[in-house]
Every structure is written in C-alpha cells, then in structure tokens.
Design a protein around this motif. Structure first.
Motif, PDB file in Angstrom:
ATOM      1  N   HIS A  87      11.984  -4.494  -4.238  1.00  0.00           N
ATOM      2  CA  HIS A  87      11.444  -3.396  -3.449  1.00  0.00           C
ATOM      3  C   HIS A  87      10.602  -3.838  -2.264  1.00  0.00           C
ATOM      4  O   HIS A  87      10.480  -3.111  -1.293  1.00  0.00           O
ATOM      5  N   ARG A 129       6.203   1.402  -9.535  1.00  0.00           N
ATOM      6  CA  ARG A 129       5.403   0.850 -10.620  1.00  0.00           C
ATOM      7  C   ARG A 129       5.235   1.909 -11.708  1.00  0.00           C
ATOM      8  O   ARG A 129       5.292   1.592 -12.899  1.00  0.00           O
ATOM      9  N   ALA A 130       5.051   3.140 -11.295  1.00  0.00           N
ATOM     10  CA  ALA A 130       4.873   4.224 -12.271  1.00  0.00           C
ATOM     11  C   ALA A 130       6.143   4.465 -13.077  1.00  0.00           C
ATOM     12  O   ALA A 130       6.106   5.058 -14.136  1.00  0.00           O
ATOM     13  N   ARG A 131       7.285   4.008 -12.550  1.00  0.00           N
ATOM     14  CA  ARG A 131       8.518   4.152 -13.325  1.00  0.00           C
ATOM     15  C   ARG A 131       8.717   2.969 -14.257  1.00  0.00           C
ATOM     16  O   ARG A 131       9.717   2.898 -14.942  1.00  0.00           O
ATOM     17  N   GLY A 132       7.779   2.033 -14.240  1.00  0.00           N
ATOM     18  CA  GLY A 132       7.829   0.936 -15.203  1.00  0.00           C
ATOM     19  C   GLY A 132       8.605  -0.277 -14.736  1.00  0.00           C
ATOM     20  O   GLY A 132       9.069  -1.063 -15.545  1.00  0.00           O
ATOM     21  N   LEU A 133       8.746  -0.447 -13.423  1.00  0.00           N
ATOM     22  CA  LEU A 133       9.463  -1.628 -12.946  1.00  0.00           C
ATOM     23  C   LEU A 133       8.636  -2.890 -13.165  1.00  0.00           C
ATOM     24  O   LEU A 133       7.453  -2.907 -12.879  1.00  0.00           O
ATOM     25  N   PRO A 134       9.254  -3.954 -13.679  1.00  0.00           N
ATOM     26  CA  PRO A 134       8.522  -5.199 -13.845  1.00  0.00           C
ATOM     27  C   PRO A 134       8.159  -5.803 -12.481  1.00  0.00           C
ATOM     28  O   PRO A 134       8.823  -5.526 -11.480  1.00  0.00           O
ATOM     29  N   GLU A 135       7.119  -6.639 -12.496  1.00  0.00           N
ATOM     30  CA  GLU A 135       6.580  -7.116 -11.227  1.00  0.00           C
ATOM     31  C   GLU A 135       7.554  -7.914 -10.383  1.00  0.00           C
ATOM     32  O   GLU A 135       7.630  -7.731  -9.175  1.00  0.00           O
ATOM     33  N   LYS A 187      10.724  -7.700 -10.214  1.00  0.00           N
ATOM     34  CA  LYS A 187      11.694  -6.802  -9.607  1.00  0.00           C
ATOM     35  C   LYS A 187      11.050  -6.042  -8.452  1.00  0.00           C
ATOM     36  O   LYS A 187      11.658  -5.805  -7.420  1.00  0.00           O
ATOM     37  N   SER A 221       3.821   2.283  -5.582  1.00  0.00           N
ATOM     38  CA  SER A 221       3.156   2.832  -6.777  1.00  0.00           C
ATOM     39  C   SER A 221       4.139   3.657  -7.574  1.00  0.00           C
ATOM     40  O   SER A 221       4.106   3.665  -8.805  1.00  0.00           O
ATOM     41  N   ALA A 222       5.013   4.374  -6.863  1.00  0.00           N
ATOM     42  CA  ALA A 222       5.992   5.207  -7.564  1.00  0.00           C
ATOM     43  C   ALA A 222       6.909   4.336  -8.411  1.00  0.00           C
ATOM     44  O   ALA A 222       7.203   4.661  -9.563  1.00  0.00           O
ATOM     45  N   GLN A 245       0.814  -1.213   0.000  1.00  0.00           N
ATOM     46  CA  GLN A 245       0.000   0.000   0.000  1.00  0.00           C
ATOM     47  C   GLN A 245       0.847   1.262   0.000  1.00  0.00           C
ATOM     48  O   GLN A 245       0.318   2.353  -0.140  1.00  0.00           O
ATOM     49  N   ARG A 246       2.139   1.119   0.231  1.00  0.00           N
ATOM     50  CA  ARG A 246       2.922   2.345   0.441  1.00  0.00           C
ATOM     51  C   ARG A 246       3.236   3.024  -0.873  1.00  0.00           C
ATOM     52  O   ARG A 246       3.404   2.383  -1.905  1.00  0.00           O
ATOM     53  N   PRO A 247       3.294   4.376  -0.832  1.00  0.00           N
ATOM     54  CA  PRO A 247       3.415   5.137  -2.074  1.00  0.00           C
ATOM     55  C   PRO A 247       4.649   4.785  -2.898  1.00  0.00           C
ATOM     56  O   PRO A 247       4.596   4.870  -4.124  1.00  0.00           O
ATOM     57  N   PHE A 248       5.748   4.390  -2.264  1.00  0.00           N
ATOM     58  CA  PHE A 248       6.938   4.164  -3.082  1.00  0.00           C
ATOM     59  C   PHE A 248       6.787   2.946  -3.978  1.00  0.00           C
ATOM     60  O   PHE A 248       7.495   2.822  -4.980  1.00  0.00           O
TER      61      PHE A 248
END
Lengths: 317, 277
Positions: free
Chosen positions: B186, B173-179, B181, B170-171, B165-168
């Motif tokens: 993370h 994910r928003a940078r396009g990191l594959p799942e 990874k 989503s952040a 749930q933590r914003p980093f």
C-alpha cells in the motif's frame, strides 16, 4: 461484548501532553447500536481509533482497559490484533474517498481483504467481492470491481467502504462519522443500508456522529462526549426527552427547527470549546454552563446513574 | 492496454524506440564475429575518414569502424547504467521505506548515515578505487551503485512520511493488514513515481560517470571501446575529424535524454487519473 474501562488517550504535541480522551468507560452489548455524539474535538474519533489501536504515531493509550469478548485488546500481540481488526471489528471512516487506496481497483482491495481473513482462492474471493458490492447496492458489481475509487461518486465510495468492512462479517462495526461528507439524501441511503446490514449480519454498531438527528433515529444507546469525557449516557428516550446534563440540554436546544413559521432562532451554547491543551479545572463544561455551582470549578463530577440506564456527570444531580 | 496508451505520447515513444534499438544492437551485434571493433581497415588508416557508405559513422585515426565501436561502447554504457541503477535503487528504496515507516529514532539514525554517504565525493572515491585496484568496469558499477542511493532513499522516505498519514493507510490497518503488506503493497506503489523517475535519471548519471572515467583513462581500457574513451581519443583530432567526437557525444546525450523521457512516460502511465505529462 466490548467493554471499555477508564480509557485515557494522550497525544504528544510539541512536548506537551494533550489528553484527548480522559477516563471514559462504556460498554457495547451484542446487536445494539451505540451512538457517540459530541462537538468536533471532543474525542469521538480518538475513542474509536483507540479501540482498534490505529492511533496516529504521536497518540498513545495512557491507561485503561479494552476488553473484547473477554480478551484484553491491549495485551494482544500485533498478530492477534490483526486477526481482530477487520475480522471481528470493522471500521468505516469519515471521508470514504481518502479511505480507499487510490492506486488500486476496488476489486483488488476487496479481494485482498477477503483473502486476508478467509481461506479462499482469489477466484472465489472475486465472487464474494461481487456479492458484497451487490449487498451494498452497487449496480453492475462484476464490471465495477475493475474500477478505481476515483471513478465512483462519494456515496458509492462510502458503500464500498462498508462492503470492505463487512467482508468478514464482523460482530462490531465502528462507523466514524460515516455520513459527515455526504449530502442529505445519500446520508439517508447509507444509514438505512447500515441498518439493514446490522439486522442481516447481527452486528453491533458504534455510530459516531455530531448529527443529533442521525443519532436519535438509529441508536439504542447514546453517549454524549464533551472534551474527552462522557458527560451523559442513556437511551434515546432519556437523552432527548429528559436530558440531564446542561451540555446535552444546550445541544438539543441548538438544533434549528425547520419550520419557517417559527421565528425562534436556535439557542447557541455561549463561548467556545476550551483548548484541550489548557483544560478548565473541575467540570470541563463549567465556563460555558448556565447552571454553574461553585463546586463545579473545583471538582470534576463522575458519571453517576440517575435513573435506570440514564447516567450523567453533573453536580446538579 | 488502456494504461499503455498514456505512455505512448510521441516523446516517450521515440525515446523508448531509440533505447530498445540501442539495447538490441548492443546485445546482438557482438555475436557477429566479422564485426570486430578492433578490426583495422587498411585502406583507411593514418587519417580518420568521414562517414561514407562503407563506414556509416566514419573511421577513427587507426581506421577502425566507428559504428561498430559505438555499438560496443553502448554495451558498456547500458550495462553500467542498468547494474549501478539496480544496486542504488534497491538500497535506496529499502532504506527510505524503513526510515519513513518507522520514523522517530530509527529515522534520525538512518538519515545521519545518509548524510554521511552524501558527504563522500563519488567521483574521487571511484578514481581512488580505480587507481588502487586495477581499473575494472565492474568496480565502477558497484561503486557508482553504492554511492548513489541516498537521493532515492530521501525521495522514498519523504513520500512514505506523507503517505503514512493518509486515511487509507489507517483504513487498511483497521482491516487487519499485516505491516509488511502495508508497507510493500500500500505504501510502496505510491512512492513508485519518484522512484522510477529517479531510477531513469540515476541511470543517465551512471552512464555519464562511466564516460567521464573512461575519458580520464580510468574506465574501460583501450583497445576496448566505450563512449568515454572514444571521446577522449577524438580530442587530438577535433579539428580534422569532428565526427569522432560528435558521434560518442551525441550518443551519450541521446541516451541520457531518452532515459529521462522514458521516466516521464512511465510516470504518466502509472498515474491512475491518467494525466498526460
């Protein structure tokens, strides 16, 4: 460049379906700053999360189309989407401290992002990372790469967030309330940094904010949202000089005038925002609207062009 | 190096030192053929002798040197601890990650399986297996590993559920990191602290279970030495030769305790804010 058509996003909350964004449409052309304003809970952040499809697990895009440079973002595979996230569309967040992973150094996070979208060796990536930090005005970038997010001030963290999101030179940057948690001087720094980067990288920005001042200063086009609907859109000139929708008018009137000699208190919008679980019928603003017509309770107005670029969703026009 | 200094508080350093010493002795002493744990000192037989210069830990009722037997016992205990902990940690982490990350129906199914496993009484299962198959230390390791991963998986799942749930995230994910990874790079490091602590505690538990089994005669078979069967052997001589019970007992306690301290030390080392525990 980005074309959003009839986007609706819903959340499942205790077996209730809550519509956070309802049938909104807008475009972001190249090299423009589009501002999205509205109160908390009006669906601004959900709109931005919908574009990149990073909604929380209970959120879902119910209908609509998202076209990015002719591609339908919703039809893309997970892999193709990952290629667009970060590389073509970057995003910065409200609270920079929590948007950076606290257990890794910022260099680690920058290098990871750079290597993800560019074919570089880790050594080169480190150089690029340092130059990115320099670009966002972090002093002594080489050594600071090895620091953890908690060792930076919040304004610096936001600049690092910006560095991360522009690492692959995206054509669109979604800035979700980038200055909400910063104090005023830092706000100004961040916004002018975004402005500089925008012209340097030739990118568009979707600037989400509830601060009308910020929006007025930086945007080429403004969208006003209320309870998941776009109620008015137009150029800053249109919105601030001749606001059409009663909500926009009320928003502008509620800005306090920072002059001690003027004793006039800002006008507040009466009532509270209705719960999105129990939306009012017809126009969503009618329970609070000073110029309510009988029609407003029954039918929802659509967003109609009033004059050139100026559109409003109101039965008065 | 900066991080290492967080680890080196007195408690965990001593624990680490003890553990390393024990491990080194357990690895290298058995390479010296003259130090045979089953060698009987004929001058000391029939009555257990208290610690003396010739036999630092004393001898048991058969005149076998307790120091050498303890070291051979450490070999068994550490091996059981490390191997069963590795098994349970790998299974537990993987299950917890899957369950926490995917959530929903997958999570519900996995957690019911975990409940099922938790309902199995480990000790009785091991006893049954040891009785059915011939008693073997390797069976013990595998069974302990296969029946003790549930705690770890619950810890990891709970941790992942909150990190997700933590914003980093989503952040990232928003940078396009594959799942993959996202999960392993993370999310996993955030749940590392409870995993390591659980690992250390689990290792201690495994050592205890092995002692219990050997004590019951279903673990390491005499004449091979293990702390558990040394302890069992001492029971009949408790009044006349208390050192025979005290030595393996103390070793078990110290080992389990030092594992817990090492877990604490690692936790404060991994905390980027560097709080001392």
């Amino acid at each position: 460049m980005l074309d959003v058509q009839n986007l609706s996003t819903v959340f499942q909350v205790h077996s209730h379906e809550v519509t956070a964004v309802d049938q909104i449409s807008f475009q972001i052309p190249e090299k423009t700053v589009v501002g999205l304003v509205g109160e908390s809970g009006s669906g601004k952040s959900v709109t931005s999360q919908s574009i990149l499809q990073i909604l929380p697990p209970n959120g879902q895009i119910k209908s609509g189309q998202l076209h990015w440079k002719g591609q339908d973002l919703m039809q893309l595979s997970r892999k193709e989407l990952q290629q667009i996230r970060g590389k073509e569309i970057g995003m910065i967040f409200q609270n920079p401290l929590s948007a950076l992973n606290p257990v890794f150094t910022i260099g680690n996070q920058l290098i990871e992002t750079i290597c993800l979208h560019q074919n570089t060796s880790p050594k080169e990536a480190r150089k690029i990372a340092a130059s990115l930090l320099k670009k966002v005005n972090i002093p002594d970038p080489e050594t600071r790469l090895d620091d953890y997010p908690h060792q930076f001030s919040i304004g610096m963290c936001q600049r690092i967030m910006i560095a991360l999101s522009i690492a692959s030179r995206p054509q669109l940057l979604i800035a979700d309330e980038p200055t909400a948690s910063l104090d005023v001087t830092i706000q100004a720094q961040i916004l002018s940094l975004l402005n500089d980067l925008k012209s340097e990288l030739n990118m568009s920005i979707l600037l989400i904010s509830h601060d009308l001042g910020v929006i007025a200063q930086h945007c080429d086009h403004i969208l006003v949202m209320y309870l998941g609907k776009i109620v008015e859109s137009g150029s800053p000139q249109d919105i601030f000089k001749s606001p059409l929708h009663p909500y926009t008018q009320a928003l502008i009137k509620s800005i306090p005038i920072p002059d001690p000699n003027i004793k006039q208190a800002p006008e507040l919008i009466k009532g509270d925002i209705p719960s999105p679980m129990n939306l009012p019928s017809g126009c969503r603003f009618h329970p609070r609207c000073p110029e309510k017509l009988s029609k407003c309770e029954k039918e929802c107005p659509s967003l109609n062009t009033i004059k050139n670029t100026h559109k409003a969703a109101c039965w008065l026009y | 190096m900066r991080r290492l200094s967080h680890f080196l508080d007195i408690k965990s350093s001593l624990a680490c030192l003890f553990f390393i010493l024990l491990a080194l002795l357990a690895i290298f002493v058995p390479m010296i053929p003259s130090l045979d744990p089953n060698n009987i000192d004929l001058t000391q037989t029939l009555v257990a002798k208290p610690p003396s210069l010739t036999h630092l830990f004393g001898t048991d009722d058969l005149g076998r040197d307790l120091l050498i037997r303890s070291i051979y016992g450490a070999r068994v205990s550490l091996l059981v601890g490390i191997i069963s902990m590795s098994i349970s940690l790998s299974i537990g982490t993987l299950v917890g990650l899957l369950s926490g990350y995917f959530g929903g129906r997958i999570d519900a199914i996995i957690m019911r399986v975990v409940d099922l496993f938790m309902a199995i009484p480990t000790l009785f299962l091991i006893l049954t297996i040891q009785v059915l198959l011939s008693p073997s230390i390797y069976n013990v390791m595998i069974v302990i590993g296969l029946t003790s991963w549930m705690g770890v998986s619950r810890l990891v799942r709970a941790e992942i559920l909150s990190i997700k749930q933590r914003p980093f995230i989503s952040a990232a994910r928003a940078r396009g990191l594959p799942e993959l990874k996202l999960i392993f790079k993370h999310m996993l490091p955030h749940s590392l602290t409870p995993i390591i602590v659980a690992a250390m505690l689990g290792m201690g538990d495994a050592i205890l279970v092995e002692s219990v089994l050997s004590f019951l005669g279903l673990g390491v078979q005499p004449p091979h030495a293990s702390w558990g069967n040394m302890f069992e052997n001492s029971l009949s001589f408790m009044r006349d030769a208390p050192w025979m019970a005290l030595i393996p007992g103390t070793l078990i306690t110290l080992t389990v305790l030092s594992l817990n301290f090492i877990g604490d030390g690692i936790r404060s080392m991994l905390d980027p804010k560097g709080h001392h525990a």
